[in-house]
Design a protein around this motif. Structure first.
Motif, PDB file in Angstrom:
ATOM      1  N   ASN A  69       0.622  -1.236   0.064  1.00 51.72           N
ATOM      2  CA  ASN A  69      -0.353   0.370  -0.498  1.00 51.72           C
ATOM      3  C   ASN A  69       0.856   1.544  -0.388  1.00 51.72           C
ATOM      4  O   ASN A  69       0.317   1.924   0.738  1.00 51.72           O
ATOM      5  N   GLU A  70       1.834   1.181  -0.796  1.00 50.40           N
ATOM      6  CA  GLU A  70       2.438   2.854  -1.056  1.00 50.40           C
ATOM      7  C   GLU A  70       2.174   3.614  -1.824  1.00 50.40           C
ATOM      8  O   GLU A  70       1.457   4.017  -2.190  1.00 50.40           O
ATOM      9  N   PRO A  71       2.772   4.698  -0.878  1.00 47.56           N
ATOM     10  CA  PRO A  71       2.272   5.983  -1.389  1.00 47.56           C
ATOM     11  C   PRO A  71       2.631   6.292  -2.465  1.00 47.56           C
ATOM     12  O   PRO A  71       3.789   5.548  -3.651  1.00 47.56           O
ATOM     13  N   ASN A 110       4.098   8.510  -4.145  1.00 47.08           N
ATOM     14  CA  ASN A 110       5.055   9.243  -4.131  1.00 47.08           C
ATOM     15  C   ASN A 110       6.468   8.560  -2.945  1.00 47.08           C
ATOM     16  O   ASN A 110       5.355   8.755  -2.105  1.00 47.08           O
ATOM     17  N   SER A 147      -3.260  13.006  -8.945  1.00 50.41           N
ATOM     18  CA  SER A 147      -2.915  12.127  -7.432  1.00 50.41           C
ATOM     19  C   SER A 147      -1.363  12.389  -6.888  1.00 50.41           C
ATOM     20  O   SER A 147      -0.874  11.956  -5.541  1.00 50.41           O
ATOM     21  N   ASN A 198       6.823   6.023  -6.567  1.00 46.60           N
ATOM     22  CA  ASN A 198       7.430   4.950  -5.816  1.00 46.60           C
ATOM     23  C   ASN A 198       7.510   4.469  -6.908  1.00 46.60           C
ATOM     24  O   ASN A 198       8.006   4.184  -8.453  1.00 46.60           O
TER      25      ASN A 198
END
Length: 118
Positions: free
Chosen positions: A57-59, A61, A98, A68
């Protein structure tokens, strides 16, 4: 980004579902064609990188502001073709997304909509 990712996930099950999902977003048939290619190519080139990013669940950035690993892979492997055939991206159209981008990659553009007869 989230909407097209959802369509890409539906495409793992059915290309028809992916196509219909992109239609529901409101893309024209020409846009759907390039987005379908982008999704398939990114899946082929970046699958494991993006799966790992999704599981964690990486953002979009990293803390330093860079993309990412999944988005960077997409940018590197599918981005040039997408930009060539679409001619426009959200960034060069002045449309925020986003994904945080450096100011040098975003165009400040005033959008003017015409609703009258031409």
């Amino acid at each position: 980004t989230d909407s097209t990712r959802t369509c890409g996930k539906e495409g793992v099950i059915s290309s028809k579902w992916q196509h219909e999902c992109l239609q529901k977003i409101g893309f024209s048939e020409q846009c759907i064609t390039i987005w379908e290619y982008n999704i398939l190519n990114t899946r082929d080139q970046c699958f494991w990188t993006c799966m790992w990013s999704d599981i964690r669940n990486e953002p979009f950035n990293k803390p330093d502001g860079s993309l990412n690993d999944c988005l960077q892979c997409d940018e590197d492997k599918s981005g040039p073709n997408f930009k060539y055939f679409s001619g426009r991206t959200r960034r060069n159209s002045g449309i925020p997304s986003s994904i945080k981008r450096p100011g040098s990659q975003q165009y400040n553009m005033e959008h003017c909509y015409w609703y009258g007869d031409l």
